[in-house]
Motif scaffolding. Structure first.
Motif, PDB file in Angstrom:
ATOM      1  N   ALA A  17      -7.447  -4.791  -4.448  1.00 53.83           N
ATOM      2  CA  ALA A  17      -7.195  -3.782  -3.417  1.00 53.83           C
ATOM      3  C   ALA A  17      -5.754  -3.322  -3.355  1.00 53.83           C
ATOM      4  O   ALA A  17      -5.456  -2.320  -2.683  1.00 53.83           O
ATOM      5  CB  ALA A  17      -7.611  -4.328  -2.047  1.00 53.83           C
ATOM      6  N   SER A  18      -4.853  -4.004  -4.042  1.00 51.42           N
ATOM      7  CA  SER A  18      -3.443  -3.623  -3.958  1.00 51.42           C
ATOM      8  C   SER A  18      -2.674  -4.202  -5.129  1.00 51.42           C
ATOM      9  O   SER A  18      -3.205  -5.004  -5.917  1.00 51.42           O
ATOM     10  CB  SER A  18      -2.818  -4.112  -2.640  1.00 51.42           C
ATOM     11  N   ASP A  39     -12.002  -8.054  -3.143  1.00 52.73           N
ATOM     12  CA  ASP A  39     -10.878  -8.472  -2.310  1.00 52.73           C
ATOM     13  C   ASP A  39     -11.427  -8.880  -0.952  1.00 52.73           C
ATOM     14  O   ASP A  39     -12.639  -8.791  -0.706  1.00 52.73           O
ATOM     15  CB  ASP A  39      -9.846  -7.342  -2.171  1.00 52.73           C
ATOM     16  N   ASP A  43      -9.384  -2.880   5.728  1.00 50.39           N
ATOM     17  CA  ASP A  43      -9.267  -1.474   5.351  1.00 50.39           C
ATOM     18  C   ASP A  43      -8.800  -1.312   3.910  1.00 50.39           C
ATOM     19  O   ASP A  43      -9.078  -0.296   3.268  1.00 50.39           O
ATOM     20  CB  ASP A  43      -8.280  -0.763   6.283  1.00 50.39           C
ATOM     21  N   GLY A  44      -8.086  -2.299   3.384  1.00 45.37           N
ATOM     22  CA  GLY A  44      -7.471  -2.151   2.071  1.00 45.37           C
ATOM     23  C   GLY A  44      -8.452  -1.942   0.950  1.00 45.37           C
ATOM     24  O   GLY A  44      -8.218  -1.126   0.050  1.00 45.37           O
ATOM     25  N   ALA A  48      -8.636   1.297  -1.463  1.00 45.58           N
ATOM     26  CA  ALA A  48      -8.459   1.175  -2.914  1.00 45.58           C
ATOM     27  C   ALA A  48      -9.595   1.870  -3.657  1.00 45.58           C
ATOM     28  O   ALA A  48      -9.362   2.519  -4.687  1.00 45.58           O
ATOM     29  CB  ALA A  48      -8.382  -0.302  -3.299  1.00 45.58           C
TER      30      ALA A  48
END
Length: 283
Positions: A17-18, A39, A43-44, A48
């Motif tokens: 996700a990041s 993940d 919200d991430g 993504a």
């Protein structure tokens, strides 16, 4: 290009996700693979997924699955969902990790979770996906994200160091096992990033430090390295070049071979000797 990185293939990226995970997922999409990012809930992970679609991926080529790599049942469910929607996995990138800080006597209470995620997650995921990947008889690739801290083990964050040292040892053993499995076309690589500016390393900073690489730079180095037979993918950054990393690793191994005190590079009786040795080698 590695044979597993084929157009239409399937890739799973944990911690997708990041940071490095998302950068890797974007690169894989660009190569024409269908990608599942996994993940934690939040919200991430949905953000993504939208990034990947905005990059040009069709919605049907991207999956975003909530999964905690510290839980074997959730990893099994992840494997089942990917198989049902996309089919056999060609590329597995075990990238999920955390670094909340730790101390030797665990005053913060972080050791169990760090080991569960950083080391246990890599082990569980590999144990679940690798047999499925080898059974298909197709070229496959497992990339496990380690750390230089798992090799030179600097003082200051012992739980993280232990977890990443475990990733190194496990990945070495995994590659040896795969290499000796008759007919196996799956291999493992150990990815060792340098100083990378990600949410994991930001620690309140909003601008990239001059010494750090971006996740995109690091991932570009990874995929260039995958074109070779290198098992240890040791990344430089803007602070430390490959030669300096190599010397630090050699010195760390020398603590055992020469019976020096552990972590002698930071020991008052050896710190200056290390600095002089490093200068001599580079002069």
């Amino acid at each position: 290009m590695h044979q597993a990185l084929k157009t239409g293939g399937v890739a799973v990226v944990t911690g997708g996700a990041s940071g490095i995970g998302l950068a890797a997922a974007r690169h894989l999409i660009g190569l024409g693979l269908r990608v599942c990012i996994a993940d934690l809930a939040g919200d991430g992970i949905e953000a993504a997924r939208k990034v990947l679609i905005d990059d040009g991926a069709a919605a049907g080529e991207v999956m975003a699955v909530v999964a905690d790599v510290g839980e074997r049942a959730q990893l099994r469910a992840l494997a089942d969902q990917v198989a049902e929607r996309f089919g056999p996995v060609n590329v597995l990138m075990n990238n999920a990790g955390m670094q909340p800080g730790s101390s030797i006597f665990d005053e913060e209470g972080t050791w169990d979770r760090i080991l569960d995620v950083n080391m246990g997650g890599v082990i569980r995921s590999s144990q679940i996906f690798a047999p499925l990947m080898t059974a298909g008889g197709q070229p496959g690739l497992i990339v496990n994200t380690g750390s230089k801290q798992g090799i030179t083990t600097p003082p200051g964050d012992p739980a993280y160091n232990v977890s990443k040292a475990g990733v190194r040892v496990f990945t070495e053993a995994l590659q040896h096992a795969l290499r000796n499995l008759p007919g196996c076309r799956v291999e493992a690589r150990l990815f060792i990033p340098g100083f990378v500016f990600t949410p994991l390393t930001a620690r309140g900073r909003t601008e990239k430090p001059a010494g750090a690489w971006t996740p995109e730079q690091t991932v570009e180095f990874l995929f260039r390295s995958l074109e070779t037979d290198d098992f240890y993918i040791l990344c430089p950054d803007n602070e430390v070049d490959r030669a300096t990393d190599a010397r630090r690793i050699i010195w760390a191994a020398g603590d055992i071979a020469e019976n020096r005190p552990p972590l002698s590079r930071w020991h008052p009786d050896y710190a200056e000797a290390f600095r002089q040795w490093l200068r001599e080698e580079r002069s």
